[in-house]
Design a protein around this motif. Structure first.
Motif, PDB file in Angstrom:
ATOM      1  N   TYR A 104      11.467  -0.098   4.598  1.00 26.98           N
ATOM      2  CA  TYR A 104      10.456  -0.462   5.605  1.00 26.98           C
ATOM      3  C   TYR A 104      11.122  -0.730   6.953  1.00 26.98           C
ATOM      4  O   TYR A 104      10.664  -0.241   7.993  1.00 26.98           O
ATOM      5  N   MET A 105      12.203  -1.487   6.944  1.00 27.60           N
ATOM      6  CA  MET A 105      12.905  -1.820   8.181  1.00 27.60           C
ATOM      7  C   MET A 105      13.454  -0.554   8.855  1.00 27.60           C
ATOM      8  O   MET A 105      13.338  -0.376  10.063  1.00 27.60           O
ATOM      9  N   HIS A 125       2.503   5.214   8.264  1.00 29.73           N
ATOM     10  CA  HIS A 125       2.075   5.956   7.082  1.00 29.73           C
ATOM     11  C   HIS A 125       2.438   7.437   7.213  1.00 29.73           C
ATOM     12  O   HIS A 125       2.953   8.054   6.272  1.00 29.73           O
ATOM     13  N   ARG A 126       2.188   8.019   8.378  1.00 28.31           N
ATOM     14  CA  ARG A 126       2.519   9.434   8.588  1.00 28.31           C
ATOM     15  C   ARG A 126       4.032   9.657   8.532  1.00 28.31           C
ATOM     16  O   ARG A 126       4.508  10.649   7.991  1.00 28.31           O
ATOM     17  N   GLN A 146       0.801  -1.205   0.000  1.00 25.60           N
ATOM     18  CA  GLN A 146       0.000   0.000   0.000  1.00 25.60           C
ATOM     19  C   GLN A 146       0.844   1.270   0.000  1.00 25.60           C
ATOM     20  O   GLN A 146       0.568   2.205  -0.750  1.00 25.60           O
ATOM     21  N   TYR A 147       1.857   1.320   0.839  1.00 26.28           N
ATOM     22  CA  TYR A 147       2.584   2.562   1.040  1.00 26.28           C
ATOM     23  C   TYR A 147       3.972   2.588   0.401  1.00 26.28           C
ATOM     24  O   TYR A 147       4.487   3.641   0.087  1.00 26.28           O
ATOM     25  N   HIS A 150       6.007  12.059   5.955  1.00 29.15           N
ATOM     26  CA  HIS A 150       6.980  13.044   6.427  1.00 29.15           C
ATOM     27  C   HIS A 150       8.331  12.843   5.743  1.00 29.15           C
ATOM     28  O   HIS A 150       8.983  13.807   5.333  1.00 29.15           O
ATOM     29  N   TYR A 151       8.728  11.592   5.596  1.00 28.27           N
ATOM     30  CA  TYR A 151       9.992  11.279   4.929  1.00 28.27           C
ATOM     31  C   TYR A 151       9.956  11.724   3.465  1.00 28.27           C
ATOM     32  O   TYR A 151      10.917  12.276   2.946  1.00 28.27           O
ATOM     33  N   GLN A 152       8.831  11.509   2.794  1.00 24.04           N
ATOM     34  CA  GLN A 152       8.747  11.833   1.368  1.00 24.04           C
ATOM     35  C   GLN A 152       8.648  13.331   1.107  1.00 24.04           C
ATOM     36  O   GLN A 152       9.212  13.830   0.147  1.00 24.04           O
ATOM     37  N   PHE A 153       7.908  14.058   1.964  1.00 22.79           N
ATOM     38  CA  PHE A 153       7.605  15.455   1.644  1.00 22.79           C
ATOM     39  C   PHE A 153       8.330  16.475   2.519  1.00 22.79           C
ATOM     40  O   PHE A 153       8.423  17.634   2.154  1.00 22.79           O
TER      41      PHE A 153
END
Length: 193
Positions: A138-139, A158-159, A112-113, A163-166
């Motif tokens: 993921y780890m 997910h949050r 999903q993510y 935060h990591y992406q944006f």
């Protein structure tokens, strides 16, 4: 394959899985009778009452297994689990089911993510590299999330990923991962494993 390596396994099965039953091939939902006799156990972790039936069957694709039909609480859907350990009891199976559920949720999150199935190269080496990078990310994020939880900052995976992406800040990342304390902690972790 599992049988040849000697590894124990626990599988979630569908109700139409085929198996050998007294010389004939039948489906699991035909073998386990919903109106038949059920045993009861209380899950020590949740306090829910669990009804179950257990039989040793020859599954077409997995060989001789112990198969459990399980009804949890007020759930009407029978869930089927097979294990290679023929002498396992329901009490011993319950902790393994919880671990099995954690693996299922991990794969759901990865799909999903994290884009586990998004590599469309068609070449196996590139697909394997993509999968390894997804599992590594993921780890790392799960480890970071656990660290934040210890510091009293509950955040969902997910949050944290959003935060990591944006909101990625290179200075904070360098400070977090390359400070002398972090380097020493990483060395201790590497040595410990």
């Amino acid at each position: 394959l599992f049988r040849e390596t000697g590894a124990n396994f626990l599988l979630n099965l569908k109700k139409d899985t085929r198996c050998q039953w007294f010389g004939t091939t039948a489906r699991l939902d035909e073998i386990f009778d919903p109106a038949g006799s059920w045993r009861y156990i209380t899950d020590p972790a949740t306090g829910k009452r669990i009804k179950y039936q257990a039989k040793i069957l020859n599954l077409v694709h997995h060989g001789r297994c112990k198969v459990f039909a399980i009804l949890r609480g007020n759930d009407r859907r029978i869930r089927y689990y097979a294990t290679s350990r023929l002498k396992i009891s329901m009490q011993r199976l319950l902790p393994h089911l919880k671990g099995h559920w954690r693996v299922e949720t991990m794969h759901r999150d990865l799909k999903q993510y994290f884009g586990l199935g998004d590599c469309c190269s068609g070449l196996e080496p590139f697909n394997v590299i993509h999968w390894e990078l997804v599992y590594l990310l993921y780890m790392l994020l799960c480890s970071y999330r656990r660290e934040l939880h210890r510091k009293g900052l509950p955040i969902s995976l997910h949050r944290l990923l959003l935060h990591y992406q944006f909101s990625y800040d290179l200075y904070r990342a360098r400070h977090c991962f390359f400070s002398p304390k972090s380097v020493e902690r990483m060395k201790r972790l590497v040595v410990a494993e």
